[in-house]
Scaffold this motif. Structure first.
Motif, PDB file in Angstrom:
ATOM      1  N   THR A 217       0.694  -1.252  -0.022  1.00 21.63           N
ATOM      2  CA  THR A 217      -0.112  -0.007   0.083  1.00 21.63           C
ATOM      3  C   THR A 217       0.560   1.153  -0.001  1.00 21.63           C
ATOM      4  OG1 THR A 217      -1.642  -1.296   1.507  1.00 21.63           O
ATOM      5  CG2 THR A 217      -1.742   1.104   1.069  1.00 21.63           C
ATOM      6  N   HIS A 218       0.615   2.300  -0.976  1.00 20.79           N
ATOM      7  CA  HIS A 218       1.657   3.095  -1.244  1.00 20.79           C
ATOM      8  C   HIS A 218       1.314   4.306  -0.381  1.00 20.79           C
ATOM      9  CE1 HIS A 218       4.608   5.344  -3.469  1.00 20.79           C
ATOM     10  NE2 HIS A 218       3.904   6.569  -3.429  1.00 20.79           N
ATOM     11  N   ASP A 219       0.262   4.313   0.336  1.00 20.42           N
ATOM     12  CA  ASP A 219      -0.281   5.749   1.093  1.00 20.42           C
ATOM     13  C   ASP A 219       0.109   5.653   2.652  1.00 20.42           C
ATOM     14  OD1 ASP A 219      -2.422   4.048   1.382  1.00 20.42           O
ATOM     15  OD2 ASP A 219      -3.833   5.310   1.020  1.00 20.42           O
ATOM     16  N   LEU A 220       0.721   4.422   3.013  1.00 18.69           N
ATOM     17  CA  LEU A 220       0.930   4.117   4.610  1.00 18.69           C
ATOM     18  C   LEU A 220       2.302   3.725   4.502  1.00 18.69           C
ATOM     19  CD1 LEU A 220      -1.852   1.898   5.387  1.00 18.69           C
ATOM     20  CD2 LEU A 220      -1.767   4.357   6.133  1.00 18.69           C
ATOM     21  N   PRO A 221       3.266   4.643   5.151  1.00 23.84           N
ATOM     22  CA  PRO A 221       4.604   4.630   5.052  1.00 23.84           C
ATOM     23  C   PRO A 221       5.266   3.058   5.809  1.00 23.84           C
ATOM     24  CG  PRO A 221       3.920   6.637   6.196  1.00 23.84           C
ATOM     25  CD  PRO A 221       2.715   5.753   6.100  1.00 23.84           C
ATOM     26  N   GLN A 222       6.165   2.739   5.124  1.00 23.39           N
ATOM     27  CA  GLN A 222       6.508   1.126   5.182  1.00 23.39           C
ATOM     28  C   GLN A 222       5.525   0.249   4.846  1.00 23.39           C
ATOM     29  OE1 GLN A 222       9.965   0.943   5.752  1.00 23.39           O
ATOM     30  NE2 GLN A 222       9.953   3.188   5.790  1.00 23.39           N
ATOM     31  N   MET A 223       4.512   0.526   4.357  1.00 18.97           N
ATOM     32  CA  MET A 223       3.615  -0.676   4.042  1.00 18.97           C
ATOM     33  C   MET A 223       3.571  -0.849   2.435  1.00 18.97           C
ATOM     34  SD  MET A 223       2.387  -1.757   6.930  1.00 18.97           S
ATOM     35  CE  MET A 223       0.902  -2.706   6.348  1.00 18.97           C
ATOM     36  N   TRP A 224       4.550  -0.140   1.919  1.00 23.51           N
ATOM     37  CA  TRP A 224       4.747  -0.333   0.469  1.00 23.51           C
ATOM     38  C   TRP A 224       5.684  -1.869   0.153  1.00 23.51           C
ATOM     39  CZ3 TRP A 224       6.108   4.802   2.255  1.00 23.51           C
ATOM     40  CH2 TRP A 224       7.098   4.828   2.741  1.00 23.51           C
ATOM     41  N   ALA A 225       5.356  -2.154  -0.956  1.00 20.37           N
ATOM     42  CA  ALA A 225       6.124  -3.396  -1.505  1.00 20.37           C
ATOM     43  C   ALA A 225       6.683  -3.356  -2.909  1.00 20.37           C
ATOM     44  CB  ALA A 225       5.302  -4.760  -1.449  1.00 20.37           C
ATOM     45  N   ASP A 226       7.909  -3.890  -3.197  1.00 19.24           N
ATOM     46  CA  ASP A 226       8.469  -3.860  -4.364  1.00 19.24           C
ATOM     47  C   ASP A 226       7.271  -5.059  -5.153  1.00 19.24           C
ATOM     48  OD1 ASP A 226      10.455  -2.243  -4.045  1.00 19.24           O
ATOM     49  OD2 ASP A 226      11.826  -3.629  -3.455  1.00 19.24           O
ATOM     50  N   GLY A 227       7.580  -5.173  -6.299  1.00 16.57           N
ATOM     51  CA  GLY A 227       6.994  -6.270  -7.011  1.00 16.57           C
ATOM     52  C   GLY A 227       8.100  -7.477  -7.077  1.00 16.57           C
ATOM     53  N   VAL A 228       9.268  -7.349  -7.839  1.00 15.03           N
ATOM     54  CA  VAL A 228      10.160  -8.051  -7.842  1.00 15.03           C
ATOM     55  C   VAL A 228      11.664  -7.514  -7.442  1.00 15.03           C
ATOM     56  CG1 VAL A 228      11.662  -9.657  -9.177  1.00 15.03           C
ATOM     57  CG2 VAL A 228       9.258  -9.971  -9.477  1.00 15.03           C
ATOM     58  N   THR A 229      12.227  -8.217  -6.569  1.00 14.55           N
ATOM     59  CA  THR A 229      13.524  -7.455  -6.043  1.00 14.55           C
ATOM     60  C   THR A 229      14.639  -8.478  -6.115  1.00 14.55           C
ATOM     61  OG1 THR A 229      12.465  -6.494  -4.294  1.00 14.55           O
ATOM     62  CG2 THR A 229      14.969  -6.471  -4.046  1.00 14.55           C
ATOM     63  N   ILE A 230      15.588  -8.098  -7.282  1.00 19.55           N
ATOM     64  CA  ILE A 230      16.767  -9.038  -7.601  1.00 19.55           C
ATOM     65  C   ILE A 230      17.880  -8.123  -7.125  1.00 19.55           C
ATOM     66  CG2 ILE A 230      18.065  -9.958  -9.507  1.00 19.55           C
ATOM     67  CD1 ILE A 230      15.402 -10.023 -11.126  1.00 19.55           C
ATOM     68  N   HIS A 231      18.778  -8.854  -6.325  1.00 15.44           N
ATOM     69  CA  HIS A 231      19.690  -7.994  -5.468  1.00 15.44           C
ATOM     70  C   HIS A 231      21.093  -7.891  -6.141  1.00 15.44           C
ATOM     71  CE1 HIS A 231      18.203  -7.409  -1.385  1.00 15.44           C
ATOM     72  NE2 HIS A 231      17.336  -8.359  -1.547  1.00 15.44           N
ATOM     73  N   ASP A 232      21.470  -8.944  -6.906  1.00 17.03           N
ATOM     74  CA  ASP A 232      22.725  -8.882  -7.679  1.00 17.03           C
ATOM     75  C   ASP A 232      22.857 -10.345  -8.243  1.00 17.03           C
ATOM     76  OD1 ASP A 232      25.149  -7.864  -8.603  1.00 17.03           O
ATOM     77  OD2 ASP A 232      25.947  -7.078  -6.757  1.00 17.03           O
ATOM     78  N   ASP A 248       6.192   0.161  -4.140  1.00 18.66           N
ATOM     79  CA  ASP A 248       7.553   0.788  -3.944  1.00 18.66           C
ATOM     80  C   ASP A 248       8.068   0.878  -5.167  1.00 18.66           C
ATOM     81  OD1 ASP A 248       9.988   1.648  -2.847  1.00 18.66           O
ATOM     82  OD2 ASP A 248      10.240   0.034  -1.186  1.00 18.66           O
ATOM     83  N   VAL A 249       8.648  -0.257  -5.665  1.00 17.29           N
ATOM     84  CA  VAL A 249       9.354   0.086  -7.071  1.00 17.29           C
ATOM     85  C   VAL A 249       8.668  -1.332  -7.600  1.00 17.29           C
ATOM     86  CG1 VAL A 249      11.208  -0.360  -8.546  1.00 17.29           C
ATOM     87  CG2 VAL A 249      11.498   1.206  -6.373  1.00 17.29           C
ATOM     88  N   GLN A 250       8.407  -1.250  -8.854  1.00 12.07           N
ATOM     89  CA  GLN A 250       7.658  -2.625  -9.260  1.00 12.07           C
ATOM     90  C   GLN A 250       8.910  -3.787  -9.824  1.00 12.07           C
ATOM     91  OE1 GLN A 250       4.110  -2.632 -10.756  1.00 12.07           O
ATOM     92  NE2 GLN A 250       3.938  -1.104 -11.968  1.00 12.07           N
ATOM     93  N   LEU A 251       9.990  -3.108 -10.223  1.00  6.91           N
ATOM     94  CA  LEU A 251      10.882  -3.987 -10.525  1.00  6.91           C
ATOM     95  C   LEU A 251      12.180  -3.360 -10.394  1.00  6.91           C
ATOM     96  CD1 LEU A 251      12.371  -6.617 -11.988  1.00  6.91           C
ATOM     97  CD2 LEU A 251      11.794  -5.915 -13.952  1.00  6.91           C
ATOM     98  N   ILE A 252      13.112  -3.736  -9.583  1.00  3.23           N
ATOM     99  CA  ILE A 252      14.298  -3.206  -8.890  1.00  3.23           C
ATOM    100  C   ILE A 252      15.309  -4.159  -8.831  1.00  3.23           C
ATOM    101  CG2 ILE A 252      13.730  -3.543  -6.121  1.00  3.23           C
ATOM    102  CD1 ILE A 252      15.054  -0.957  -5.992  1.00  3.23           C
ATOM    103  N   LEU A 253      16.492  -3.833  -9.317  1.00  5.66           N
ATOM    104  CA  LEU A 253      17.735  -4.659  -9.388  1.00  5.66           C
ATOM    105  C   LEU A 253      18.957  -3.910  -8.678  1.00  5.66           C
ATOM    106  CD1 LEU A 253      16.050  -5.210 -12.436  1.00  5.66           C
ATOM    107  CD2 LEU A 253      17.590  -6.923 -12.464  1.00  5.66           C
TER     108      LEU A 253
END
Length: 409
Positions: A217-232, A248-253
């Motif tokens: 949920t974007h409008d509540l601090p720290q309740m947001w979520a990425d879709g897919v998180t690829i670290h390295d 949060d971020v839909q796809l983040i690497l």
């Protein structure tokens, strides 16, 4: 007479086609029944847990422990409730039985798809655990859905998501093994953190033709979520997916060598609760490389809607959040529409090619963590201009340090 003969031949052909289809179906059904009969008893018993309130995690774990490497676990359509974390520690394929149409699982249709429903889990002795942990290499999840339970209370979500030690428990799936594959699947309705996390040791992941989101949920601090998180990672494929309303971020690497991010669709609905800070982000965390050498990010379609529910469409670098190393690879032939900033490069620490990217309906006045500014559609920050190999004819050159967008409507 010739017409009658042709009609007879046509009818005969149709009958033969129907008979052949019935024979093939019968053979397929017999083959599936034979394969199911060969499964360990603990696996055959899983059918009894479909659409039941009991915790399916221990039973699935017991089944997996008895399967041979490279075996397939076919789950009957229905909902399987996970009330405790599930660890997949064998190289197996888990899929719906019989294989359903790809759309059924991407929509979470429990009548035609096996759906793992993640419930309200108690805090775990091990800090940072996620509801589904894939620790074996060469695991495939195909034609399956993994979703958060709608019955989780707001109090539980706040308790879990506002604590760094338990926050991953509000997410979905963590991948630790190499060669993981997600195909024709759904990851949806997780409270915070990320729908799917791929850790740095998990090389060659493939996320193909799946639906990711909504999550968080974007409008509540720290309740947001990425879709897919690829670290390295290296050798990753993220292709043909739909990312929708990850907050949060839909796809983040944080780095990915020789990877392909291709033909993905990014969308947002109108509500601010479903907005994101960025859609597609290539950068580095303090403990990742930011190295995208040999990677191709191409043919992605980003549209944040008429209400412009994303801050950055494509974000290269991490300066709005923190200094980060980012270099290498090619970003080409992508489309961005309806972002506050369509393409932002801040900042590169090595060369990167950015060509034939189209940006529309982006830019303009908006608030940020660094104040209200008039933002460009395309921005290449001063420290990145010499490193961005681009064919963009018009772009601004603003410093976006600490300039997170879309914190507020």
């Amino acid at each position: 007479m010739q017409v009658r003969s042709a009609l007879v031949l046509t009818l005969c052909g149709a009958v033969l086609a129907i008979v052949a289809a019935l024979v093939a179906l019968q053979a397929s059904t017999a083959s599936q029944a034979s394969a199911r009969a060969a499964l360990p008893g603990a696996c055959r018993a899983l059918d009894g847990l479909a659409n039941k309130p009991a915790d399916a995690s221990p039973a699935i774990a017991a089944c997996l422990s008895q399967l041979s490497p490279r075996a397939t676990l076919p789950l009957a359509p229905g909902q399987y409730r996970l009330r405790t974390p599930l660890t997949i520690g064998r190289p197996v394929t888990i899929e719906t039985r019989p294989p359903s149409s790809p759309a059924a699982c991407r929509q979470g249709d429990a009548k035609r798809c096996a759906v793992l429903v993640v419930g309200q889990m108690a805090s775990q002795p091990a800090r940072g655990i996620m509801p589904v942990e894939i620790v074996a290499s060469n695991v495939t999840l195909r034609s399956i859905a993994i979703v958060g339970d709608n019955g989780r209370s707001a109090d539980w979500e706040r308790q879990v998501c506002l604590n760094d030690g338990t926050r991953p428990l509000g997410g979905g799936v963590r991948v630790k093994g190499t060669g993981f594959r997600l195909q024709n699947a759904l990851i949806r309705n997780f409270s915070c953190y990320t729908g799917m996390e791929v850790v740095a040791t998990a090389t060659r992941p493939a996320i193909i033709n799946s639906t990711i989101g909504p999550n968080g949920t974007h409008d509540l601090p720290q309740m947001w979520a990425d879709g897919v998180t690829i670290h390295d990672s290296s050798g990753a494929r993220v292709e043909g997916n739909i990312f929708r309303d990850n907050t949060d971020v839909q796809l983040i690497l944080g780095g990915c060598r020789d990877c392909t991010l291709r033909r993905n669709i990014f969308r947002h609905s109108a509500s601010f609760a479903h907005a994101s800070f960025a859609e597609l982000m290539l950068h580095a965390w303090p403990n990742s490389s930011g190295n995208f050498s040999g990677s191709v990010t191409s043919g992605n379609d980003i549209n944040c809607g008429a209400t412009r529910r994303c801050g950055y469409g494509i974000m290269i670098g991490g300066e709005p959040w923190y200094p980060a190393r980012t270099s290498g690879g090619t970003v080409s032939d992508n489309q961005v529409a309806g972002a506050l900033v369509g393409l932002n490069v801040d900042r590169l620490t090595g060369a990167m090619t950015l060509v034939r990217n189209s940006v529309s309906r982006s830019g303009g006045a908006a608030d940020s963590d660094c104040g209200r500014k008039t933002w460009p559609a395309i921005n290449i920050a001063p420290r990145s201009v010499g490193l961005a190999k681009t064919d963009a004819r018009q772009f601004a050159s603003m410093d976006t340090t600490k300039c997170i967008l879309l914190r507020r409507p």
